[in-house]
Design an enzyme around this catalytic site. Structure first.
Site, PDB file in Angstrom:
ATOM      1  N   ASP A   1     -29.124  91.217   5.457  1.00  0.00           N
ATOM      2  CA  ASP A   1     -29.936  89.997   5.571  1.00  0.00           C
ATOM      3  C   ASP A   1     -31.422  90.336   5.709  1.00  0.00           C
ATOM      4  O   ASP A   1     -31.787  91.417   6.156  1.00  0.00           O
ATOM      5  CB  ASP A   1     -29.455  89.189   6.788  1.00  0.00           C
ATOM      6  CG  ASP A   1     -29.961  87.755   6.756  1.00  0.00           C
ATOM      7  OD1 ASP A   1     -30.276  87.256   5.657  1.00  0.00           O
ATOM      8  OD2 ASP A   1     -30.043  87.136   7.833  1.00  0.00           O
TER       9      ASP A   1
ATOM     10  N   HIS B   1     -34.858  90.655  -2.988  1.00  0.00           N
ATOM     11  CA  HIS B   1     -33.497  90.943  -3.459  1.00  0.00           C
ATOM     12  C   HIS B   1     -33.488  92.184  -4.356  1.00  0.00           C
ATOM     13  O   HIS B   1     -32.563  92.995  -4.284  1.00  0.00           O
ATOM     14  CB  HIS B   1     -32.930  89.745  -4.222  1.00  0.00           C
ATOM     15  CG  HIS B   1     -32.763  88.519  -3.368  1.00  0.00           C
ATOM     16  ND1 HIS B   1     -32.226  88.561  -2.101  1.00  0.00           N
ATOM     17  CD2 HIS B   1     -33.063  87.213  -3.593  1.00  0.00           C
ATOM     18  CE1 HIS B   1     -32.201  87.339  -1.584  1.00  0.00           C
ATOM     19  NE2 HIS B   1     -32.715  86.497  -2.474  1.00  0.00           N
TER      20      HIS B   1
ATOM     21  N   LEU C   1     -14.578 106.933  -0.548  1.00  0.00           N
ATOM     22  CA  LEU C   1     -15.082 105.718   0.115  1.00  0.00           C
ATOM     23  C   LEU C   1     -14.557 104.513  -0.641  1.00  0.00           C
ATOM     24  O   LEU C   1     -14.578 104.492  -1.875  1.00  0.00           O
ATOM     25  CB  LEU C   1     -16.624 105.723   0.078  1.00  0.00           C
ATOM     26  CG  LEU C   1     -17.322 104.464   0.600  1.00  0.00           C
ATOM     27  CD1 LEU C   1     -17.265 104.411   2.127  1.00  0.00           C
ATOM     28  CD2 LEU C   1     -18.788 104.429   0.165  1.00  0.00           C
TER      29      LEU C   1
HETATM   30  C1  IPE Z   1     -29.836  88.275   2.288  1.00  0.00           C
HETATM   31  O1  IPE Z   1     -31.180  87.986   2.437  1.00  0.00           O
HETATM   32  C2  IPE Z   1     -29.373  88.181   0.864  1.00  0.00           C
HETATM   33  C3  IPE Z   1     -28.559  86.994   0.575  1.00  0.00           C
HETATM   34  C4  IPE Z   1     -28.202  86.097   1.441  1.00  0.00           C
HETATM   35  C5  IPE Z   1     -28.122  86.815  -0.778  1.00  0.00           C
HETATM   36  P1  IPE Z   1     -31.717  86.491   2.531  1.00  0.00           P
HETATM   37  O2  IPE Z   1     -31.997  86.005   1.144  1.00  0.00           O
HETATM   38  O3  IPE Z   1     -30.803  85.652   3.332  1.00  0.00           O
HETATM   39  O4  IPE Z   1     -33.075  86.731   3.284  1.00  0.00           O
HETATM   40  P2  IPE Z   1     -33.677  85.809   4.426  1.00  0.00           P
HETATM   41  O5  IPE Z   1     -32.665  85.716   5.516  1.00  0.00           O
HETATM   42  O6  IPE Z   1     -33.971  84.474   3.798  1.00  0.00           O
HETATM   43  O7  IPE Z   1     -34.899  86.547   4.846  1.00  0.00           O
HETATM   44  C1  IPE Z   2     -25.489  85.801   5.156  1.00  0.00           C
HETATM   45  O1  IPE Z   2     -26.853  85.609   5.207  1.00  0.00           O
HETATM   46  C2  IPE Z   2     -25.051  86.119   3.772  1.00  0.00           C
HETATM   47  C3  IPE Z   2     -25.509  87.391   3.223  1.00  0.00           C
HETATM   48  C4  IPE Z   2     -26.236  88.294   3.843  1.00  0.00           C
HETATM   49  C5  IPE Z   2     -25.087  87.666   1.889  1.00  0.00           C
HETATM   50  P1  IPE Z   2     -27.496  84.148   5.143  1.00  0.00           P
HETATM   51  O2  IPE Z   2     -28.960  84.366   5.138  1.00  0.00           O
HETATM   52  O3  IPE Z   2     -26.923  83.365   4.035  1.00  0.00           O
HETATM   53  O4  IPE Z   2     -27.007  83.521   6.523  1.00  0.00           O
HETATM   54  P2  IPE Z   2     -27.614  82.359   7.418  1.00  0.00           P
HETATM   55  O5  IPE Z   2     -27.820  81.168   6.512  1.00  0.00           O
HETATM   56  O6  IPE Z   2     -28.910  82.859   7.971  1.00  0.00           O
HETATM   57  O7  IPE Z   2     -26.610  82.136   8.503  1.00  0.00           O
HETATM   58 MG    MG Z   3     -30.701  85.247   5.317  1.00  0.00          MG
END
Ligand code: IPE
Ligand code: IPE
Ligand code: MG
Length: 251
Positions: free
Chosen positions: A22, A39, A133
Site C-alpha cells: 500500500d 504504481h 518459492l
Molecule cells: C496500493 O497503493 C496499490 C493498490 C491498491 C492497487 P494505493 O494505490 O492504495 O496507494 P494509496 O494508499 O492511495 O497511497
Molecule cells: C488494499 O489497499 C489493497 C491493496 C494494497 C492492493 P487499499 O488502499 O485499497 O485499502 P484501503 O482502501 O486503504 O482500506
Molecule cells: Mg491504499
C-alpha cells in the site's frame, strides 16, 4: 523455516508471508506525480522483493496487488494497473522458471482483461514445477468473497469437509494448493487494517505495519519484519512453552 509449536505437537514448515503493498498513490502525490507513477515504481519493487523473499527463506509469499474494491477507482488508474499486471506476468515468466518460483493467482479471474487472464495461465503452467518459492498474486481479491464462494461450492457439492473448505478459501480460482495459514502480514503505507485480505488465513498471523510506502520498500525492510517476527511468541491459544530446566527433558 520456522518451528511452529501447536499444543501437543510440533512441526516445521516454510514461512508464509503476506504483504499488503500500500501507499503507491500517496508516494506519487507527495512528489507531484500522477498516482499511476507510484504504481509503476511499485511494480519494480515487486520484482526486487520477490527475489529477496526467496533468499530470506520465505516459502510462500502472497502479495495483495488489487482488491475487489479497487474496481471503484478511476477507470484510467484501473487500466494502468491491469496493464502493469500483464507486463509483470509476461516479463518475469522465464526469470521465475529459472529461479524455481511458482506463480499462482488467487482471486476472481472472470472480471480480469482476457490478456491478463491468459498471461496468468501461461505463467502458472510454465512455473508449476517451481519449489523454491510459491508466489501468490492476489488480483481482484476479496477475502469475504473467497469465503462466500467456498461456502457456495460446499453447498453445490452437497458435501462439507473443513479441510476442503479451507483449501477452497485459500486457493481461490488458482491451481496451487490452498495454504490457509499466514504466519506474518506486512502492510506498507501507514494504514493499520487488513482491507479484506486473507481474513480466514490470518487467524493467528502476526501483524507488522510500516509507514514506508510500497515504492520505497526494500528487501532490507522485509528482513526487519522477519527479525521482528522471529522475536514474537506465538501461542495459538495455549500457554507459553515452559523454559527448559537443566537436566530435565523439555517435553
Ligand atoms: C496500493 O497503493 C496499490 C493498490 C491498491 C492497487 P494505493 O494505490 O492504495 O496507494 P494509496 O494508499 O492511495 O497511497
Ligand atoms: C488494499 O489497499 C489493497 C491493496 C494494497 C492492493 P487499499 O488502499 O485499497 O485499502 P484501503 O482502501 O486503504 O482500506
Ligand atoms: Mg491504499
Amino acid at each position: 523455516m520456522v518451528a511452529v509449536m501447536t499444543p501437543g505437537a510440533s512441526a516445521v514448515r516454510d514461512l508464509h508471508v503476506a504483504i499488503i503493498m500500500d501507499g503507491n498513490g500517496r508516494w506519487a502525490t507527495e512528489r507531484g506525480l500522477p498516482r499511476v507513477d507510484g504504481h509503476r515504481r511499485g511494480a519494480a519493487v515487486v520484482r526486487r522483493v520477490v527475489e529477496g523473499a526467496a533468499t530470506l527463506g520465505i516459502g510462500t509469499l502472497t502479495l495483495f496487488a488489487f482488491s475487489s474494491d479497487n474496481w471503484r477507482r478511476p477507470r484510467a488508474e484501473v487500466a494502468t494497473l491491469m496493464a502493469l499486471f500483464g507486463e509483470y506476468l509476461e516479463e518475469h515468466a522465464s526469470a521465475c522458471v529459472r529461479a524455481g518460483i511458482r506463480v499462482a493467482l488467487i482471486g476472481r479471474r472472470d472480471r480480469l482483461p482476457s490478456s491478463v487472464r491468459r498471461s496468468a495461465e501461461r505463467v502458472e503452467t510454465a512455473t508449476a514445477a517451481g519449489r523454491v518459492l510459491l508466489l501468490r498474486l492476489a488480483i481482484d481479491y476479496s477475502a469475504r468473497d473467497a469465503i462466500a464462494r467456498a461456502a457456495e461450492r460446499a453447498v453445490r457439492l452437497g458435501h462439507f469437509s473443513r479441510e476442503a473448505f479451507a483449501d477452497a478459501v485459500a486457493r481461490g480460482d488458482g491451481p496451487a494448493p490452498g495454504l490457509p495459514d499466514v504466519d506474518l502480514v506486512v502492510r506498507t503505507g501507514g494504514e493499520r487494517r487488513l482491507s479484506d485480505f486473507l481474513l480466514w488465513e490470518c487467524a493467528y498471523a502476526e501483524l507488522w505495519f510500516t509507514d514506508v510506502a510500497w515504492p520505497d520498500f526494500t528487501t532490507e525492510d522485509l528482513g526487519r519484519a522477519l527479525d521482528d517476527f522471529a522475536r514474537r511468541e506465538r501461542r495459538f491459544g495455549a500457554l507459553p512453552a515452559a523454559p527448559a530446566t537443566a537436566g530435565e527433558p523439555n517435553l
